[in-house]
Design an enzyme around this catalytic site. Sequence first.
Site, PDB file in Angstrom:
ATOM      1  N   LYS A   1      -5.879  43.324 -97.935  1.00 46.19           N
ATOM      2  CA  LYS A   1      -5.769  43.998 -99.224  1.00 46.19           C
ATOM      3  C   LYS A   1      -4.313  43.972 -99.691  1.00 46.19           C
ATOM      4  O   LYS A   1      -3.394  44.131 -98.893  1.00 46.19           O
ATOM      5  CB  LYS A   1      -6.238  45.458 -99.092  1.00 46.19           C
TER       6      LYS A   1
ATOM      7  N   MET B   1      -9.690  49.808-109.060  1.00 42.62           N
ATOM      8  CA  MET B   1      -9.404  50.461-107.777  1.00 42.62           C
ATOM      9  C   MET B   1      -8.032  51.139-107.808  1.00 42.62           C
ATOM     10  O   MET B   1      -7.862  52.232-107.264  1.00 42.62           O
ATOM     11  CB  MET B   1      -9.443  49.442-106.641  1.00 42.62           C
ATOM     12  N   GLY B   2      -7.055  50.479-108.431  1.00 45.78           N
ATOM     13  CA  GLY B   2      -5.716  51.067-108.514  1.00 45.78           C
ATOM     14  C   GLY B   2      -4.902  50.904-107.236  1.00 45.78           C
ATOM     15  O   GLY B   2      -4.090  51.756-106.890  1.00 45.78           O
TER      16      GLY B   2
ATOM     17  N   ASN C   1       0.935  39.064-105.219  1.00 48.63           N
ATOM     18  CA  ASN C   1       0.013  39.365-106.314  1.00 48.63           C
ATOM     19  C   ASN C   1       0.785  39.654-107.604  1.00 48.63           C
ATOM     20  O   ASN C   1       1.461  40.678-107.717  1.00 48.63           O
ATOM     21  CB  ASN C   1      -0.853  40.570-105.904  1.00 48.63           C
TER      22      ASN C   1
ATOM     23  N   CYS D   1      -2.259  42.445-110.755  1.00 46.03           N
ATOM     24  CA  CYS D   1      -3.137  43.619-110.705  1.00 46.03           C
ATOM     25  C   CYS D   1      -3.279  44.200-112.115  1.00 46.03           C
ATOM     26  O   CYS D   1      -2.285  44.567-112.731  1.00 46.03           O
ATOM     27  CB  CYS D   1      -2.628  44.702-109.772  1.00 46.03           C
TER      28      CYS D   1
ATOM     29  N   ASN E   1      -4.880  46.961-113.032  1.00 46.79           N
ATOM     30  CA  ASN E   1      -5.438  48.318-113.028  1.00 46.79           C
ATOM     31  C   ASN E   1      -4.440  49.445-112.814  1.00 46.79           C
ATOM     32  O   ASN E   1      -4.829  50.540-112.428  1.00 46.79           O
ATOM     33  CB  ASN E   1      -6.530  48.412-111.955  1.00 46.79           C
TER      34      ASN E   1
ATOM     35  N   SER F   1      -9.092  39.108-111.274  1.00 44.63           N
ATOM     36  CA  SER F   1     -10.129  39.522-112.220  1.00 44.63           C
ATOM     37  C   SER F   1      -9.618  39.381-113.662  1.00 44.63           C
ATOM     38  O   SER F   1      -8.414  39.400-113.908  1.00 44.63           O
ATOM     39  CB  SER F   1     -10.556  40.958-111.940  1.00 44.63           C
TER      40      SER F   1
ATOM     41  N   GLY G   1     -15.145  37.134-103.903  1.00 44.67           N
ATOM     42  CA  GLY G   1     -14.880  38.536-104.178  1.00 44.67           C
ATOM     43  C   GLY G   1     -16.138  39.342-104.408  1.00 44.67           C
ATOM     44  O   GLY G   1     -16.697  39.933-103.480  1.00 44.67           O
TER      45      GLY G   1
HETATM   46  O1  RRO Z   1      -6.658  47.412-106.566  1.00 46.99           O
HETATM   47  C1  RRO Z   1      -7.022  46.978-107.686  1.00 46.99           C
HETATM   48  O2  RRO Z   1      -7.349  47.727-108.620  1.00 46.99           O
HETATM   49  C2  RRO Z   1      -7.048  45.540-107.982  1.00 46.99           C
HETATM   50  C3  RRO Z   1      -5.991  44.692-107.707  1.00 46.99           C
HETATM   51 BR1  RRO Z   1      -4.466  45.222-106.784  1.00 46.99          BR
HETATM   52  C4  RRO Z   1      -6.059  43.341-108.136  1.00 46.99           C
HETATM   53  O3  RRO Z   1      -5.156  42.523-107.943  1.00 46.99           O
HETATM   54  N1  RRO Z   1      -7.176  42.946-108.806  1.00 46.99           N
HETATM   55  C5  RRO Z   1      -8.202  43.781-109.055  1.00 46.99           C
HETATM   56  O4  RRO Z   1      -9.197  43.366-109.669  1.00 46.99           O
HETATM   57  N2  RRO Z   1      -8.127  45.080-108.635  1.00 46.99           N
END
Ligand code: RRO
Length: 310
Positions: free
Chosen positions: A44, A70-71, A126, A129, A131, A194, A270
């Site tokens: 993760k 998810m954040g 990454n 993200c 979110n 995403s 995923g």
């Molecule tokens: O944890 C997330 O909300 C999240 C991450 Br870090 C990401 O890179 N892509 C995603 O779809 N969710």
Amino acid sequence: VDLAVAWLGIQMDNPLINASGVMCRTVEELEALRHSAAGALITKSCTLEPRKGNPEPRYASTALGSINSMGLPNAGYRYYLDYARRYDHEHDKPLLMSVSGMSLEDNLEMMAAFDEAALPVLVELNLSCPNLPGKPQIGYDFEASARLLAEVSKVYRRPFGVKLPPYFDPVHFGEMADVLDGCPSIGFVTCINSIGNGLVIDLERESVVIRPKDGLGGIGGDYVLPTALANVREFARRLPGRHVIGCGGIRSGREAFMHILAGATVVQVGTCLYEEGPACLTRIRDELVCLMQDKGYRTLADFRGCLRTL
Ligand code: RRO
């Protein structure tokens, strides 16, 4: 048929990896992936300190895929570094690690720690993200991306990869390809994260389906396959000599084959993995074998990047 693939100094029995974020937050989940049919596994995305992430509900599935906000819930980079230190790199499948700092400074501190640890892992930084309320995806800011990669390359002295957001315009493919071309440390590019900030609506309840950001979240699954394939193909042909990891919409051997045909060296799963659990990796692997047999291909190299145009 032989699904084996060797790239950036690692050897995989087959090209399947979990998409970072899915089934890889805890040692228990990582161990389940290690025992699965996956050719490699990735942790993760981690931050300097542990995070609880956004309020629930923060994931929902639909007939065509998923939405998540998810954040960045994770146990902090030291937890994943400990796992990697104890990992039997000699005998087990390759381990990749995703890093997603909340700032340039955090990314540099973590990448310096990974450099210091000198483990035979591949790091996926990454840049995408979607979110974190108030924090734009770095991958959409080409200047900031170039600065970050230049700084990271100074503290992390091995090849590493980046996880990109989806792009939707040839000019943007070109701008990001130029940034990556200017960074010799980049060994691979993962396309795509995403599709950020979509909105899923429950018609019966006349409501959003996840709590964070008033319902906005990253879209995965069937919805994103054509966008993922376009990004894989464009980065693969604009960055010869770097590897592309395909991610987005893989739920059978067919989509895995399409990603590789578009130029992916390996692929990540995923939404399907989230929905079906690790058994889907066995199924997808076996379906890919059958498809290759039907088509008369013996190795992935026989068709990788061989997509025809009209
Ligand atoms: O944890 C997330 O909300 C999240 C991450 Br870090 C990401 O890179 N892509 C995603 O779809 N969710």
